[in-house]
Design an enzyme around this catalytic site. Structure first.
Site, PDB file in Angstrom:
ATOM      1  N   HIS A  49      13.588  29.743 -16.577  1.00  0.00           N
ATOM      2  CA  HIS A  49      14.089  30.478 -17.734  1.00  0.00           C
ATOM      3  C   HIS A  49      15.506  29.995 -18.004  1.00  0.00           C
ATOM      4  O   HIS A  49      16.377  30.080 -17.140  1.00  0.00           O
ATOM      5  CB  HIS A  49      14.089  31.989 -17.491  1.00  0.00           C
ATOM      6  CG  HIS A  49      14.497  32.770 -18.704  1.00  0.00           C
ATOM      7  ND1 HIS A  49      13.591  33.199 -19.658  1.00  0.00           N
ATOM      8  CD2 HIS A  49      15.729  33.177 -19.131  1.00  0.00           C
ATOM      9  CE1 HIS A  49      14.243  33.838 -20.626  1.00  0.00           C
ATOM     10  NE2 HIS A  49      15.547  33.836 -20.325  1.00  0.00           N
ATOM     11  N   CYS A  50      15.721  29.473 -19.206  1.00  0.00           N
ATOM     12  CA  CYS A  50      17.027  28.898 -19.555  1.00  0.00           C
ATOM     13  C   CYS A  50      17.791  29.860 -20.460  1.00  0.00           C
ATOM     14  O   CYS A  50      17.354  30.152 -21.579  1.00  0.00           O
ATOM     15  CB  CYS A  50      16.838  27.547 -20.250  1.00  0.00           C
ATOM     16  SG  CYS A  50      18.406  26.768 -20.705  1.00  0.00           S
ATOM     17  N   ILE A  51      18.928  30.320 -19.979  1.00  0.00           N
ATOM     18  CA  ILE A  51      19.727  31.273 -20.748  1.00  0.00           C
ATOM     19  C   ILE A  51      20.380  30.602 -21.948  1.00  0.00           C
ATOM     20  O   ILE A  51      20.714  31.249 -22.934  1.00  0.00           O
ATOM     21  CB  ILE A  51      20.786  31.916 -19.825  1.00  0.00           C
ATOM     22  CG1 ILE A  51      21.359  33.171 -20.481  1.00  0.00           C
ATOM     23  CG2 ILE A  51      21.896  30.918 -19.493  1.00  0.00           C
ATOM     24  CD1 ILE A  51      22.253  33.964 -19.561  1.00  0.00           C
ATOM     25  N   ASN A  70      17.829  30.798 -24.492  1.00  0.00           N
ATOM     26  CA  ASN A  70      17.298  32.158 -24.544  1.00  0.00           C
ATOM     27  C   ASN A  70      15.771  32.160 -24.564  1.00  0.00           C
ATOM     28  O   ASN A  70      15.144  32.858 -25.375  1.00  0.00           O
ATOM     29  CB  ASN A  70      17.838  32.894 -25.780  1.00  0.00           C
ATOM     30  CG  ASN A  70      17.525  34.385 -25.747  1.00  0.00           C
ATOM     31  OD1 ASN A  70      17.456  34.992 -24.679  1.00  0.00           O
ATOM     32  ND2 ASN A  70      17.322  34.974 -26.925  1.00  0.00           N
ATOM     33  N   ASN A  71      15.190  31.384 -23.670  1.00  0.00           N
ATOM     34  CA  ASN A  71      13.739  31.307 -23.617  1.00  0.00           C
ATOM     35  C   ASN A  71      13.318  30.650 -22.310  1.00  0.00           C
ATOM     36  O   ASN A  71      14.124  29.992 -21.642  1.00  0.00           O
ATOM     37  CB  ASN A  71      13.202  30.478 -24.792  1.00  0.00           C
ATOM     38  CG  ASN A  71      11.762  30.797 -25.133  1.00  0.00           C
ATOM     39  OD1 ASN A  71      11.109  31.607 -24.473  1.00  0.00           O
ATOM     40  ND2 ASN A  71      11.254  30.156 -26.173  1.00  0.00           N
TER      41      ASN A  71
END
Length: 253
Positions: free
Chosen positions: A108-110, A113-114
């Site tokens: 999950h990549c902040i 945002n996904n």
């Protein structure tokens, strides 16, 4: 299209977009100080491709896995998810932020945002690649601009060291300094991220599978690459939907 309802992710993804745009604006201002061939059109092209890839990685569903109430006949193809209270497909994992299981979940990549999964990994990789190239070009622009103003200085002033660079406006100096730091930091970050991502593709492992030391059936590296980017074509370099690979085509038949 969706924008995940996560305040931290929304802030970080917005900051990412703002930094990319600022890098292009500041890089253009620095490039304007050079008397050599201007590189800002190329910089804006790379940033535009990076932003397009970022938006597609952010708004494209990573591939939410279908949850079944009962396991399929082949036990290896499914695992029970306690949070979803059902059976998820093989090689899918649960993401608490996205609120479900994601097929081929990498992480999950902040910053987008996904989750990065089966359906948006190509866009994430292109975002990383174009950001790195933009950072590299920005550093080149700064170096060229400094060398250009030194080269354009009268011979009698060259012993000063900076020549005409001493006449640069204060804002241009600030722009060169800030965008230079930004380019170095994000350039190193995306270089490391890119190497890790492409290594995962060629080894046919997601980041989660690497951490858990899960090894999948060996396959051709080009085949693994095609699973993410689609059939070999010029569209590999563009944030367009990947065409079905040969393997995916067989599965769909």
């Amino acid at each position: 299209m969706r924008w995940l309802d996560d305040i931290d992710g929304r802030i970080c993804s917005s900051i990412t977009v703002a930094l990319l745009i600022y890098g292009a604006v500041a890089g253009t201002a620095v490039d304007a100080m050079s008397s050599w061939t201007q590189l800002w059109p190329l910089l804006w092209t790379l940033v535009a491709l990076g932003l397009s890839s970022h938006f597609r990685a952010m708004f494209t569903s990573p591939g939410m896995a279908p949850i079944r109430p009962a396991p399929p006949p082949e036990k290896r193809t499914s695992l029970y998810c306690k949070r979803c209270e059902g059976y998820r497909p093989h090689r899918s994992h649960h993401c608490s932020t996205c609120g479900g299981c994601v097929e081929l979940l990498d992480h999950h990549c902040i910053w987008v945002n996904n989750c990065v999964g089966k359906h948006n990994r190509k866009y994430f990789l292109l975002f990383v690649v174009y950001t790195f190239i933009s950072c590299l070009l920005t550093i080149i622009i700064i170096i060229r601009s400094v060398l250009s103003c030194i080269d354009a200085a009268p011979h009698r002033n060259r012993d000063v060291g900076l020549g005409d660079c001493e006449t640069w406006p204060v804002m241009s100096i600030i722009a060169a300094s800030t965008v230079g730091v930004e380019a170095i930091m994000f350039g190193l970050f995306t270089l490391i991220m890119g190497c890790d991502q492409f290594s995962s593709i060629f080894s046919d492992q997601t980041t989660i599978e690497k951490m858990k030391e899960v090894h999948n059936d060996e396959s051709c590296s080009l085949g693994n690459f095609s699973e993410v980017f689609g059939r070999p074509s010029v569209f590999w370099c563009l944030p367009t939907a990947p065409t079905l690979s040969i393997t995916q085509t067989h599965h769909a038949v």
